[in-house]
Design a protein around this motif. Structure first.
Motif, PDB file in Angstrom:
ATOM      1  N   ASN A  49       1.020  -1.625  -0.029  1.00  0.00           N
ATOM      2  CA  ASN A  49      -0.096   0.023  -0.033  1.00  0.00           C
ATOM      3  C   ASN A  49       0.880   1.140   0.247  1.00  0.00           C
ATOM      4  O   ASN A  49       1.471   1.064   0.324  1.00  0.00           O
ATOM      5  CB  ASN A  49      -1.062  -0.078   1.259  1.00  0.00           C
ATOM      6  CG  ASN A  49      -2.161  -0.764   1.604  1.00  0.00           C
ATOM      7  OD1 ASN A  49      -2.881  -1.130  -0.380  1.00  0.00           O
ATOM      8  ND2 ASN A  49      -2.158  -1.310   2.461  1.00  0.00           N
ATOM      9  N   GLN A  92     -10.516  -0.051  -9.196  1.00  0.00           N
ATOM     10  CA  GLN A  92     -11.806   0.327  -8.178  1.00  0.00           C
ATOM     11  C   GLN A  92     -12.618   1.615  -8.306  1.00  0.00           C
ATOM     12  O   GLN A  92     -13.613   1.466  -7.295  1.00  0.00           O
ATOM     13  CB  GLN A  92     -10.993  -0.393  -7.355  1.00  0.00           C
ATOM     14  CG  GLN A  92     -10.265  -1.575  -7.023  1.00  0.00           C
ATOM     15  CD  GLN A  92      -9.737  -1.568  -5.761  1.00  0.00           C
ATOM     16  OE1 GLN A  92      -8.710  -0.640  -5.682  1.00  0.00           O
ATOM     17  NE2 GLN A  92     -10.077  -3.042  -4.891  1.00  0.00           N
ATOM     18  N   GLY A 142     -19.401  -8.962  -5.487  1.00  0.00           N
ATOM     19  CA  GLY A 142     -18.191  -9.663  -6.928  1.00  0.00           C
ATOM     20  C   GLY A 142     -18.920  -9.620  -8.684  1.00  0.00           C
ATOM     21  O   GLY A 142     -18.267  -9.392  -9.058  1.00  0.00           O
ATOM     22  N   GLN A 145     -17.731  -6.603  -9.786  1.00  0.00           N
ATOM     23  CA  GLN A 145     -16.764  -6.557 -10.445  1.00  0.00           C
ATOM     24  C   GLN A 145     -16.920  -6.941 -11.738  1.00  0.00           C
ATOM     25  O   GLN A 145     -16.059  -6.465 -12.561  1.00  0.00           O
ATOM     26  CB  GLN A 145     -15.894  -7.550  -9.411  1.00  0.00           C
ATOM     27  CG  GLN A 145     -15.513  -6.661  -8.425  1.00  0.00           C
ATOM     28  CD  GLN A 145     -14.650  -5.412  -8.256  1.00  0.00           C
ATOM     29  OE1 GLN A 145     -14.563  -4.318  -8.453  1.00  0.00           O
ATOM     30  NE2 GLN A 145     -13.268  -5.709  -8.464  1.00  0.00           N
ATOM     31  N   GLU A 164      -7.301  -4.428  -9.147  1.00  0.00           N
ATOM     32  CA  GLU A 164      -7.353  -5.542  -8.453  1.00  0.00           C
ATOM     33  C   GLU A 164      -9.089  -6.113  -8.599  1.00  0.00           C
ATOM     34  O   GLU A 164      -9.599  -6.284  -8.164  1.00  0.00           O
ATOM     35  CB  GLU A 164      -7.699  -5.114  -7.061  1.00  0.00           C
ATOM     36  CG  GLU A 164      -6.517  -4.122  -6.537  1.00  0.00           C
ATOM     37  CD  GLU A 164      -5.540  -5.215  -5.762  1.00  0.00           C
ATOM     38  OE1 GLU A 164      -6.114  -5.876  -5.651  1.00  0.00           O
ATOM     39  OE2 GLU A 164      -4.325  -4.684  -5.532  1.00  0.00           O
ATOM     40  N   THR A 166      -9.571  -9.188  -8.881  1.00  0.00           N
ATOM     41  CA  THR A 166     -11.279  -9.990  -8.521  1.00  0.00           C
ATOM     42  C   THR A 166     -11.377 -10.205  -7.496  1.00  0.00           C
ATOM     43  O   THR A 166     -11.781 -11.021  -6.911  1.00  0.00           O
ATOM     44  CB  THR A 166     -10.121 -11.408  -8.430  1.00  0.00           C
ATOM     45  OG1 THR A 166      -8.980 -11.345  -8.013  1.00  0.00           O
ATOM     46  CG2 THR A 166      -9.718 -11.778  -9.606  1.00  0.00           C
ATOM     47  N   THR A 167     -11.922  -8.677  -6.381  1.00  0.00           N
ATOM     48  CA  THR A 167     -11.833  -8.106  -5.382  1.00  0.00           C
ATOM     49  C   THR A 167     -12.809  -8.425  -5.055  1.00  0.00           C
ATOM     50  O   THR A 167     -13.457  -7.585  -6.305  1.00  0.00           O
ATOM     51  CB  THR A 167     -11.476  -6.729  -4.973  1.00  0.00           C
ATOM     52  OG1 THR A 167     -10.475  -6.399  -5.261  1.00  0.00           O
ATOM     53  CG2 THR A 167     -12.034  -6.486  -3.609  1.00  0.00           C
ATOM     54  N   GLY A 168     -13.375  -9.223  -4.119  1.00  0.00           N
ATOM     55  CA  GLY A 168     -14.684  -9.538  -3.877  1.00  0.00           C
ATOM     56  C   GLY A 168     -15.399 -11.343  -4.692  1.00  0.00           C
ATOM     57  O   GLY A 168     -16.783 -11.099  -4.773  1.00  0.00           O
ATOM     58  N   ARG A 174     -13.587 -16.356  -9.707  1.00  0.00           N
ATOM     59  CA  ARG A 174     -11.790 -15.783 -10.091  1.00  0.00           C
ATOM     60  C   ARG A 174     -11.146 -16.713 -11.110  1.00  0.00           C
ATOM     61  O   ARG A 174      -9.999 -16.004 -12.140  1.00  0.00           O
ATOM     62  CB  ARG A 174     -10.956 -15.465  -8.736  1.00  0.00           C
ATOM     63  CG  ARG A 174     -11.512 -14.432  -7.688  1.00  0.00           C
ATOM     64  CD  ARG A 174     -10.496 -14.687  -6.524  1.00  0.00           C
ATOM     65  NE  ARG A 174      -9.381 -15.022  -6.215  1.00  0.00           N
ATOM     66  CZ  ARG A 174      -8.832 -15.206  -5.575  1.00  0.00           C
ATOM     67  NH1 ARG A 174      -9.060 -15.606  -4.272  1.00  0.00           N
ATOM     68  NH2 ARG A 174      -7.024 -15.284  -6.002  1.00  0.00           N
ATOM     69  N   THR A 195      -2.003  -5.959  -8.201  1.00  0.00           N
ATOM     70  CA  THR A 195      -3.322  -7.527  -7.681  1.00  0.00           C
ATOM     71  C   THR A 195      -2.508  -7.422  -6.529  1.00  0.00           C
ATOM     72  O   THR A 195      -1.689  -7.052  -6.565  1.00  0.00           O
ATOM     73  CB  THR A 195      -3.774  -8.308  -8.434  1.00  0.00           C
ATOM     74  OG1 THR A 195      -4.348  -9.382  -6.946  1.00  0.00           O
ATOM     75  CG2 THR A 195      -2.268  -9.095  -8.575  1.00  0.00           C
ATOM     76  N   HIS A 196      -3.782  -8.128  -5.128  1.00  0.00           N
ATOM     77  CA  HIS A 196      -3.009  -7.934  -4.036  1.00  0.00           C
ATOM     78  C   HIS A 196      -3.296  -9.897  -3.654  1.00  0.00           C
ATOM     79  O   HIS A 196      -2.530 -10.173  -3.308  1.00  0.00           O
ATOM     80  CB  HIS A 196      -4.222  -7.713  -2.741  1.00  0.00           C
ATOM     81  CG  HIS A 196      -3.486  -6.160  -2.476  1.00  0.00           C
ATOM     82  ND1 HIS A 196      -4.691  -4.552  -3.111  1.00  0.00           N
ATOM     83  CD2 HIS A 196      -2.630  -5.368  -1.774  1.00  0.00           C
ATOM     84  CE1 HIS A 196      -3.830  -3.912  -2.342  1.00  0.00           C
ATOM     85  NE2 HIS A 196      -2.360  -4.874  -1.573  1.00  0.00           N
ATOM     86  N   TYR A 197      -3.717 -10.781  -4.342  1.00  0.00           N
ATOM     87  CA  TYR A 197      -3.304 -11.899  -4.847  1.00  0.00           C
ATOM     88  C   TYR A 197      -2.471 -12.349  -5.221  1.00  0.00           C
ATOM     89  O   TYR A 197      -2.101 -12.449  -6.232  1.00  0.00           O
ATOM     90  CB  TYR A 197      -4.599 -12.234  -5.823  1.00  0.00           C
ATOM     91  CG  TYR A 197      -5.769 -11.821  -4.287  1.00  0.00           C
ATOM     92  CD1 TYR A 197      -6.288 -12.528  -3.118  1.00  0.00           C
ATOM     93  CD2 TYR A 197      -7.371 -11.155  -5.541  1.00  0.00           C
ATOM     94  CE1 TYR A 197      -7.322 -12.538  -3.250  1.00  0.00           C
ATOM     95  CE2 TYR A 197      -8.431 -10.830  -4.877  1.00  0.00           C
ATOM     96  CZ  TYR A 197      -8.918 -11.449  -3.422  1.00  0.00           C
ATOM     97  OH  TYR A 197      -9.586 -11.260  -2.893  1.00  0.00           O
TER      98      TYR A 197
END
Length: 314
Positions: A49, A92, A142, A145, A164, A166-168, A174, A195-197
């Protein structure tokens, strides 16, 4: 790999940043960033972040002007490429229109695109045909998204930018989403996603960019990023009393964790660490030595950079 490149933009580059900086007051969100994206690449943009990921995407899409440096998309300014229908974006930030149905919103996006797809095909590709008659303000996170993804792919874009994405989404959604994105890449389109994934970046991306404090800290394949971390995992079980202080004094350790009888270490020289482990008279069971995963490598690289930054400013 690693660091900033000084190569000049090429006519074939999909995106080029040349010494680009952007500040908000005293905060430098992007700091002398130079990079290039090429046709047909799937590129993951990673960073903690505050690393500058969202600002980088905003600059790429012409939503914010750079303070210094040059941003080019298909050899022109970002806005020109977007007006020509060459760029699709899933962000987002920004809401969706309320009081319209999913189908009406997708039909509008298709009507506005210079090179539109059929609305029914867009709905199907995004997996939202079954909710086409639902009002947008009645959707789950979701589902929203997936609608944003439909809007980003309403026409034949050459570059797809995803923040981001696929958040949610649940696991099955996904998987379906990334299957669709692979199809887009296979058709020669360039895909850039933040992404955070990190497991998604590891599985999906041809190339990984790691940002830190607005600078390009690493640039390469997921395998190269893991190698750049310069550490390996060492895990084992021990019987009897565990002397954590002795374990933490082992040579070349970069991290250590003891949970019950299980010890997990990270070492920049796993062979020397294991040799010293036996030198303590210990006999580890279930010994495993393996490379870092992308998430562990990411943490190792950014933590090391934080330590260097603190040293430079102290």
């Amino acid at each position: 790999m690693g660091g900033m490149t000084t190569t000049t933009a090429k006519a074939t580059d999909v995106v080029s940043f040349e010494r680009v900086s952007k500040s908000y007051g005293d905060v430098k969100a992007v700091d002398g960033l130079t990079l290039a994206l090429h046709p047909g690449e799937t590129v993951a943009l990673l960073g903690p972040n505050g690393a500058g990921k969202s600002t980088t995407l905003d600059l790429l899409l012409g939503l914010r002007p750079a303070d210094t440096g040059t941003v080019r998309v298909f050899g022109a300014g970002p806005r020109d490429a977007i007006v020509q229908g060459r760029v699709g974006a899933m962000l987002q930030s920004g809401g969706l229109m309320d009081e319209v149905t999913v189908a009406e919103l997708v039909e509008l996006a298709c009507a506005l695109h210079p090179k539109p797809y059929r609305a029914n095909d867009v709905l199907s590709r995004a997996g939202i045909t079954q909710i086409a008659d639902r009002k947008v303000n009645k959707l789950s996170g979701g589902q929203e998204q997936r609608v944003r993804f439909a809007l980003a792919t309403a026409g034949a874009n050459d570059l797809i930018v995803l923040d981001e994405p696929t958040t949610g989404m649940d696991v099955s959604a996904r998987h379906a989403f990334w299957a669709t994105m692979r199809e887009q890449a296979d058709q020669g389109r360039t895909v850039l996603f933040a992404t955070h994934y990190l497991e998604e970046a590891d599985a999906i991306a041809d190339r990984v960019l790691v940002l830190h404090r607005g600078r390009l800290l690493a640039d390469g394949t997921a395998a190269e990023i893991k190698a750049k971390a310069g550490a390996r995992k060492v895990a084992f079980d021990l019987d009897g009393d565990i002397d954590e202080q002795a374990l933490r004094a082992l040579p070349f350790l970069t991290a250590a964790d003891v949970s019950g009888r299980t010890v997990r270490l990270q070492s920049s020289d796993a062979d020397a660490t294991v040799h010293a482990l036996y030198g303590l008279g210990l006999y580890p069971r279930n010994l495993e030595v393996a490379g870092l995963g992308l998430e562990q490598a990411f943490v190792a690289i950014t933590t090391a950079e934080e330590a260097r930054s603190e040293t430079r400013t102290s």
